[in-house]
Design a protein around this motif. Structure first.
Motif, PDB file in Angstrom:
ATOM      1  N   VAL A  41       0.910  -1.186  -0.130  1.00  0.00           N
ATOM      2  CA  VAL A  41       0.008   0.114  -0.023  1.00  0.00           C
ATOM      3  C   VAL A  41       0.911   1.491   0.147  1.00  0.00           C
ATOM      4  CG1 VAL A  41      -1.624   1.057   1.441  1.00  0.00           C
ATOM      5  CG2 VAL A  41      -1.981  -1.294   1.352  1.00  0.00           C
ATOM      6  N   LEU A  42       2.019   1.158   0.755  1.00  0.00           N
ATOM      7  CA  LEU A  42       2.884   2.351   0.785  1.00  0.00           C
ATOM      8  C   LEU A  42       3.672   2.494  -0.669  1.00  0.00           C
ATOM      9  CD1 LEU A  42       4.390   2.023   4.351  1.00  0.00           C
ATOM     10  CD2 LEU A  42       2.871   3.597   3.438  1.00  0.00           C
ATOM     11  N   ILE A  43       3.970   1.561  -1.304  1.00  0.00           N
ATOM     12  CA  ILE A  43       4.369   1.655  -2.597  1.00  0.00           C
ATOM     13  C   ILE A  43       3.286   2.385  -3.540  1.00  0.00           C
ATOM     14  CG2 ILE A  43       5.354   0.269  -4.432  1.00  0.00           C
ATOM     15  CD1 ILE A  43       6.740  -1.578  -2.406  1.00  0.00           C
ATOM     16  N   VAL A  44       2.290   1.857  -3.481  1.00  0.00           N
ATOM     17  CA  VAL A  44       0.924   2.246  -4.394  1.00  0.00           C
ATOM     18  C   VAL A  44       1.042   3.716  -4.094  1.00  0.00           C
ATOM     19  CG1 VAL A  44      -1.309   2.109  -4.809  1.00  0.00           C
ATOM     20  CG2 VAL A  44      -0.025   0.103  -4.805  1.00  0.00           C
ATOM     21  N   ALA A  45       0.930   4.227  -2.775  1.00  0.00           N
ATOM     22  CA  ALA A  45       0.812   5.594  -2.380  1.00  0.00           C
ATOM     23  C   ALA A  45       2.015   6.454  -3.014  1.00  0.00           C
ATOM     24  CB  ALA A  45       0.709   5.704  -0.937  1.00  0.00           C
ATOM     25  N   GLY A  46       3.272   5.928  -2.554  1.00  0.00           N
ATOM     26  CA  GLY A  46       4.289   6.714  -3.285  1.00  0.00           C
ATOM     27  C   GLY A  46       4.414   6.845  -4.543  1.00  0.00           C
ATOM     28  N   THR A  47       3.987   5.721  -5.364  1.00  0.00           N
ATOM     29  CA  THR A  47       3.715   5.895  -6.963  1.00  0.00           C
ATOM     30  C   THR A  47       2.753   7.024  -7.262  1.00  0.00           C
ATOM     31  OG1 THR A  47       4.645   3.778  -7.106  1.00  0.00           O
ATOM     32  CG2 THR A  47       3.611   4.718  -8.919  1.00  0.00           C
ATOM     33  N   SER A  48       1.730   6.914  -6.507  1.00  0.00           N
ATOM     34  CA  SER A  48       0.666   7.886  -6.549  1.00  0.00           C
ATOM     35  C   SER A  48       0.970   9.303  -6.465  1.00  0.00           C
ATOM     36  CB  SER A  48      -0.628   7.708  -5.882  1.00  0.00           C
ATOM     37  OG  SER A  48      -1.127   6.507  -6.283  1.00  0.00           O
ATOM     38  N   VAL A  49       1.766   9.556  -5.460  1.00  0.00           N
ATOM     39  CA  VAL A  49       2.289  10.827  -5.310  1.00  0.00           C
ATOM     40  C   VAL A  49       3.262  11.342  -6.287  1.00  0.00           C
ATOM     41  CG1 VAL A  49       3.827  12.434  -3.374  1.00  0.00           C
ATOM     42  CG2 VAL A  49       1.884  10.705  -2.621  1.00  0.00           C
ATOM     43  N   GLY A  50       4.233  10.280  -6.708  1.00  0.00           N
ATOM     44  CA  GLY A  50       5.067  10.684  -7.923  1.00  0.00           C
ATOM     45  C   GLY A  50       4.308  10.964  -9.182  1.00  0.00           C
ATOM     46  N   MET A  51       3.225  10.400  -9.266  1.00  0.00           N
ATOM     47  CA  MET A  51       2.331  10.655 -10.697  1.00  0.00           C
ATOM     48  C   MET A  51       1.704  12.170 -10.472  1.00  0.00           C
ATOM     49  SD  MET A  51       0.551   7.054 -11.927  1.00  0.00           S
ATOM     50  CE  MET A  51      -0.935   7.698 -11.053  1.00  0.00           C
ATOM     51  N   ALA A  52       1.227  12.341  -9.106  1.00  0.00           N
ATOM     52  CA  ALA A  52       0.651  13.702  -9.026  1.00  0.00           C
ATOM     53  C   ALA A  52       1.830  14.790  -9.259  1.00  0.00           C
ATOM     54  CB  ALA A  52       0.058  13.652  -7.718  1.00  0.00           C
ATOM     55  N   MET A  53       2.891  14.572  -8.742  1.00  0.00           N
ATOM     56  CA  MET A  53       3.977  15.452  -8.848  1.00  0.00           C
ATOM     57  C   MET A  53       4.422  15.673 -10.195  1.00  0.00           C
ATOM     58  SD  MET A  53       7.672  15.517  -6.718  1.00  0.00           S
ATOM     59  CE  MET A  53       8.390  14.465  -7.745  1.00  0.00           C
ATOM     60  N   SER A  54       4.531  14.386 -11.093  1.00  0.00           N
ATOM     61  CA  SER A  54       4.887  14.776 -12.553  1.00  0.00           C
ATOM     62  C   SER A  54       3.862  15.091 -13.405  1.00  0.00           C
ATOM     63  CB  SER A  54       5.612  13.744 -12.955  1.00  0.00           C
ATOM     64  OG  SER A  54       4.421  12.456 -13.115  1.00  0.00           O
ATOM     65  N   LEU A  55       2.322  15.241 -12.938  1.00  0.00           N
ATOM     66  CA  LEU A  55       1.269  15.614 -13.694  1.00  0.00           C
ATOM     67  C   LEU A  55       0.935  14.657 -15.007  1.00  0.00           C
ATOM     68  CD1 LEU A  55       1.434  19.649 -13.721  1.00  0.00           C
ATOM     69  CD2 LEU A  55       0.385  17.976 -12.220  1.00  0.00           C
ATOM     70  N   ARG A  56       1.361  13.173 -14.639  1.00  0.00           N
ATOM     71  CA  ARG A  56       1.011  12.249 -15.760  1.00  0.00           C
ATOM     72  C   ARG A  56       0.669  11.210 -15.139  1.00  0.00           C
ATOM     73  NH1 ARG A  56       6.864  11.185 -18.452  1.00  0.00           N
ATOM     74  NH2 ARG A  56       5.443   9.699 -19.165  1.00  0.00           N
ATOM     75  N   GLY A  57      -0.613  10.774 -15.560  1.00  0.00           N
ATOM     76  CA  GLY A  57      -1.283   9.619 -15.000  1.00  0.00           C
ATOM     77  C   GLY A  57      -1.244   8.211 -15.798  1.00  0.00           C
ATOM     78  N   ILE A  58      -0.154   8.029 -16.322  1.00  0.00           N
ATOM     79  CA  ILE A  58      -0.025   6.822 -17.230  1.00  0.00           C
ATOM     80  C   ILE A  58       0.185   5.529 -16.336  1.00  0.00           C
ATOM     81  CG2 ILE A  58       1.024   8.101 -19.005  1.00  0.00           C
ATOM     82  CD1 ILE A  58       3.844   6.943 -18.153  1.00  0.00           C
ATOM     83  N   TYR A  59       0.286   5.521 -15.131  1.00  0.00           N
ATOM     84  CA  TYR A  59       0.615   4.523 -14.262  1.00  0.00           C
ATOM     85  C   TYR A  59      -0.744   4.096 -13.515  1.00  0.00           C
ATOM     86  CZ  TYR A  59       5.305   4.844 -15.479  1.00  0.00           C
ATOM     87  OH  TYR A  59       6.666   5.060 -16.155  1.00  0.00           O
ATOM     88  N   ILE A  60      -1.625   4.586 -13.857  1.00  0.00           N
ATOM     89  CA  ILE A  60      -2.896   4.305 -12.839  1.00  0.00           C
ATOM     90  C   ILE A  60      -3.609   2.835 -13.100  1.00  0.00           C
ATOM     91  CG2 ILE A  60      -5.487   4.756 -12.724  1.00  0.00           C
ATOM     92  CD1 ILE A  60      -4.701   7.859 -13.347  1.00  0.00           C
ATOM     93  N   ALA A  61      -3.462   2.382 -14.241  1.00  0.00           N
ATOM     94  CA  ALA A  61      -3.928   0.861 -14.455  1.00  0.00           C
ATOM     95  C   ALA A  61      -2.872   0.214 -13.662  1.00  0.00           C
ATOM     96  CB  ALA A  61      -4.074   0.649 -15.955  1.00  0.00           C
ATOM     97  N   LEU A  62      -1.685   0.327 -13.631  1.00  0.00           N
ATOM     98  CA  LEU A  62      -0.523  -0.434 -13.144  1.00  0.00           C
ATOM     99  C   LEU A  62      -0.903  -0.537 -11.435  1.00  0.00           C
ATOM    100  CD1 LEU A  62       1.958  -2.256 -13.013  1.00  0.00           C
ATOM    101  CD2 LEU A  62       3.260  -0.076 -13.007  1.00  0.00           C
ATOM    102  N   LEU A  63      -1.091   0.752 -10.929  1.00  0.00           N
ATOM    103  CA  LEU A  63      -1.564   0.843  -9.519  1.00  0.00           C
ATOM    104  C   LEU A  63      -2.599   0.034  -9.071  1.00  0.00           C
ATOM    105  CD1 LEU A  63      -0.797   4.756  -9.089  1.00  0.00           C
ATOM    106  CD2 LEU A  63       0.721   2.741  -8.434  1.00  0.00           C
ATOM    107  N   VAL A  64      -3.693   0.136 -10.122  1.00  0.00           N
ATOM    108  CA  VAL A  64      -4.927  -0.808  -9.478  1.00  0.00           C
ATOM    109  C   VAL A  64      -4.364  -2.105  -9.570  1.00  0.00           C
ATOM    110  CG1 VAL A  64      -7.065  -1.251 -10.222  1.00  0.00           C
ATOM    111  CG2 VAL A  64      -6.579   0.932 -10.078  1.00  0.00           C
ATOM    112  N   VAL A  65      -3.798  -2.703 -10.524  1.00  0.00           N
ATOM    113  CA  VAL A  65      -3.368  -4.004 -10.627  1.00  0.00           C
ATOM    114  C   VAL A  65      -2.433  -4.345  -9.528  1.00  0.00           C
ATOM    115  CG1 VAL A  65      -2.203  -5.608 -11.943  1.00  0.00           C
ATOM    116  CG2 VAL A  65      -3.822  -4.262 -13.219  1.00  0.00           C
ATOM    117  N   VAL A  66      -1.390  -3.612  -9.243  1.00  0.00           N
ATOM    118  CA  VAL A  66      -0.490  -3.994  -7.798  1.00  0.00           C
ATOM    119  C   VAL A  66      -1.324  -4.133  -6.626  1.00  0.00           C
ATOM    120  CG1 VAL A  66       1.335  -2.917  -6.627  1.00  0.00           C
ATOM    121  CG2 VAL A  66       1.299  -2.970  -9.190  1.00  0.00           C
ATOM    122  N   ALA A  67      -2.391  -3.112  -6.623  1.00  0.00           N
ATOM    123  CA  ALA A  67      -2.974  -3.131  -5.163  1.00  0.00           C
ATOM    124  C   ALA A  67      -4.111  -4.151  -5.133  1.00  0.00           C
ATOM    125  CB  ALA A  67      -3.795  -1.753  -5.114  1.00  0.00           C
ATOM    126  N   LEU A  68      -4.544  -4.485  -6.203  1.00  0.00           N
ATOM    127  CA  LEU A  68      -5.581  -5.813  -6.353  1.00  0.00           C
ATOM    128  C   LEU A  68      -4.687  -7.149  -6.037  1.00  0.00           C
ATOM    129  CD1 LEU A  68      -8.156  -6.768  -6.589  1.00  0.00           C
ATOM    130  CD2 LEU A  68      -8.024  -6.824  -9.301  1.00  0.00           C
TER     131      LEU A  68
END
Length: 88
Positions: A41-68
């Protein structure tokens, strides 16, 4: 906003460090499994913050798969450990 991202990454890093301590020192197997789930969960959260910082949402599907996969894996391992070890 850069300060907010830095503070968030710092807090996530501290949480990950404390979680790693729990993985190493966990008195039981279930404590270690739960700590691994928290680490995912912390890895998913860190990646989400990194995506928000770069203003690119290309890894959203990957985050959902990793969390699931983290959730399903944790549930499967807990069920396996529950059958093998007795906690009564």
């Amino acid at each position: 906003m850069t300060i907010v991202y830095a503070i968030t990454f710092g807090m996530l890093s501290l949480a990950a460090l404390l979680t790693l301590v729990r993985i190493v020192r966990g008195p039981r197997t279930l404590d270690r499994i739960l700590a691994m789930d928290v680490l995912v969960v912390l890895i998913v959260a860190g990646t989400s913050v990194g995506m928000a910082m770069s203003l690119r949402g290309i890894y959203i599907a990957l985050l959902v798969v990793v969390a699931l996969l983290g959730f399903i894996g944790t549930a499967a391992v807990v069920r396996l450990v529950e059958r093998r070890e007795e906690y009564r």
